[in-house]
Design an enzyme around this catalytic site. Structure first.
Site, PDB file in Angstrom:
ATOM      1  N   GLY A  85       0.795  -1.237   0.000  1.00 33.95           N
ATOM      2  CA  GLY A  85       0.000   0.000   0.000  1.00 33.95           C
ATOM      3  C   GLY A  85       0.817   1.270   0.000  1.00 33.95           C
ATOM      4  N   LEU A  88       3.467   1.272  -4.905  1.00 34.68           N
ATOM      5  CA  LEU A  88       4.335   0.426  -5.738  1.00 34.68           C
ATOM      6  C   LEU A  88       3.572  -0.725  -6.390  1.00 34.68           C
ATOM      7  CD1 LEU A  88       7.498   0.260  -3.434  1.00 34.68           C
ATOM      8  CD2 LEU A  88       7.137   1.732  -5.412  1.00 34.68           C
ATOM      9  N   ALA A  92      -1.749  -5.166  -7.067  1.00 32.16           N
ATOM     10  CA  ALA A  92      -1.776  -5.677  -8.446  1.00 32.16           C
ATOM     11  C   ALA A  92      -0.840  -6.873  -8.579  1.00 32.16           C
ATOM     12  CB  ALA A  92      -1.359  -4.577  -9.427  1.00 32.16           C
ATOM     13  N   ASP A 134      -1.594  -0.507 -12.852  1.00 27.68           N
ATOM     14  CA  ASP A 134      -0.821  -1.423 -12.009  1.00 27.68           C
ATOM     15  C   ASP A 134      -0.894  -2.870 -12.505  1.00 27.68           C
ATOM     16  OD1 ASP A 134      -0.668   0.906 -10.601  1.00 27.68           O
ATOM     17  OD2 ASP A 134      -1.006  -0.014  -8.644  1.00 27.68           O
TER      18      ASP A 134
HETATM   19  O1  PMV Z   1      -0.596   5.060  -5.391  1.00 26.63           O
HETATM   20  P1  PMV Z   1      -0.965   4.182  -6.541  1.00 26.63           P
HETATM   21  O2  PMV Z   1       0.185   3.343  -7.055  1.00 26.63           O
HETATM   22  O3  PMV Z   1      -2.230   3.420  -6.305  1.00 26.63           O
HETATM   23  O4  PMV Z   1      -1.233   5.161  -7.781  1.00 26.63           O
HETATM   24  C1  PMV Z   1      -2.342   6.034  -7.843  1.00 26.63           C
HETATM   25  C2  PMV Z   1      -2.262   6.749  -9.149  1.00 26.63           C
HETATM   26  C3  PMV Z   1      -3.376   7.757  -9.373  1.00 26.63           C
HETATM   27  O5  PMV Z   1      -3.140   8.335 -10.647  1.00 26.63           O
HETATM   28  C4  PMV Z   1      -3.354   8.853  -8.326  1.00 26.63           C
HETATM   29  C5  PMV Z   1      -4.759   7.087  -9.343  1.00 26.63           C
HETATM   30  C6  PMV Z   1      -4.998   6.106 -10.471  1.00 26.63           C
HETATM   31  O6  PMV Z   1      -5.835   5.198 -10.254  1.00 26.63           O
HETATM   32  O7  PMV Z   1      -4.423   6.246 -11.554  1.00 26.63           O
END
Ligand code: PMV
Length: 298
Positions: A85, A88, A92, A134
């Site tokens: 969380g 990274l 996924a 992801d």
């Molecule tokens: O923090 P992460 O890896 O879940 O990335 C979120 C990326 C955002 O652009 C803020 C949201 C998304 O779903 O694309």
């Protein structure tokens, strides 16, 4: 028994803007989640959390993957190098590795496109909202342009990830996305151009990546970081790690993912020096590599 592993990812450019249809570049990194699947007489899921049956509270992603593939008799074991969380792509990676390990163990014959699609459906179910980034990157590996899904070779320079150890759980990602949406709604004339500019790094980034011009790529990462800060998703801790990495000579450093805590990363040709600087600034430093390998059978 079949074991598969799937990688985590960082955003080179474009997080948050990608929510509004702008482009982003994400890249797989050599931090992996390993999942082994073995036919058994009941469902058994073992991870560092403990051992459970189907359990949507403790093992939500793995339980969903088992249900998705319709198996009732599998033992699944999970180990992971990816901090959970923190931007990274840990959820996924565990989803994609579980789907792939069960797919191979039972010879279902699903291809990588199917695995990425099912993985995305599972993330959507559990998180309510999730981009395809992801799960797609974790399945395919390398650098992926979103939304076109064009695949490119990853950078061959060093990467160090800095973890503030203040996690961005999926709920927090949703909160940060909402926070940006509120700012955008209040000041569209100011925020819309920032989002557009964040989306524009990808095209330039692709060219610099193909030219292996890591100095320029790093400079643009710094600009992208500044704009994420402008959107209000930076934190004192993230900036401390970003500036420490830059001061130690990294090509560039920025937040990866939703922000509000979680991780940053630096492009560098001296990973040890960058890692020491990140540690001295209070972060956990992870020296890793970019990878062109997505989900793999081991
Ligand atoms: O923090 P992460 O890896 O879940 O990335 C979120 C990326 C955002 O652009 C803020 C949201 C998304 O779903 O694309």
């Amino acid at each position: 028994m079949t074991t598969c592993s799937a990688p985590g990812k960082i955003y080179l450019f474009g997080e948050h803007a990608v929510v509004y249809g702008e482009s982003a570049l994400a890249c797989a990194v050599e931090l992996r989640t390993h999942v082994s699947a073995k036919k058994s007489d009941s469902v058994k899921i073992t991870s560092k959390i403990g051992t459970t049956g189907l359990n949507f509270r403790k093992h939500a992603y793995v339980s969903s993957a088992i249900i998705k593939l319709g198996v009732k008799d599998v033992a699944v074991k999970i180990t992971s190098d990816i901090p959970i969380g923190s931007g990274l792509g840990s959820s996924a990676a565990v989803t994609v590795a579980t789907l792939s390990a069960i797919n191979d163990e039972y010879s279902f014959g699903f291809g990588k496109e199917d695995i990425a699609r099912m993985g995305h459906e599972i993330e959507l179910d559990i998180q309510g909202a999730a981009s395809q980034t992801d799960t797609f990157v974790s399945t395919m590996g390398g650098v992926v342009e979103i939304p076109s899904r064009t695949l490119m070779q990853p950078p061959d320079c060093g990467i160090v990830i800095g973890n503030t150890r203040k996690g961005t759980k999926s709920k927090k990602t949703a909160k940060l996305v909402k926070q940006v949406a509120a700012l955008k709604e209040e000041y569209p004339e100011i925020i819309d151009p920032i989002i557009k500019t964040i989306g524009s790094f990808t095209q330039k980034g692709r060219i610099l990546l193909s030219e292996k011009d890591y100095n320029s790529l790093g400079r643009l990462m710094n600009v992208n970081h500044g704009l994420l800060d402008a959107l209000g998703v930076g934190t004192t801790e993230l900036s401390a790690l970003v500036y420490a990495a830059r001061d130690a000579g990294a090509f560039g450093a920025k937040i990866t993912g939703a922000g509000g805590g979680g991780c940053m990363f630096a492009l560098t040709d001296s990973p040890k020096k960058t890692a020491s600087a990140i540690k001295a600034a209070g972060g956990e430093a992870i020296i890793t590599e970019f990878t062109k390998e997505g989900v793999l059978k081991e």
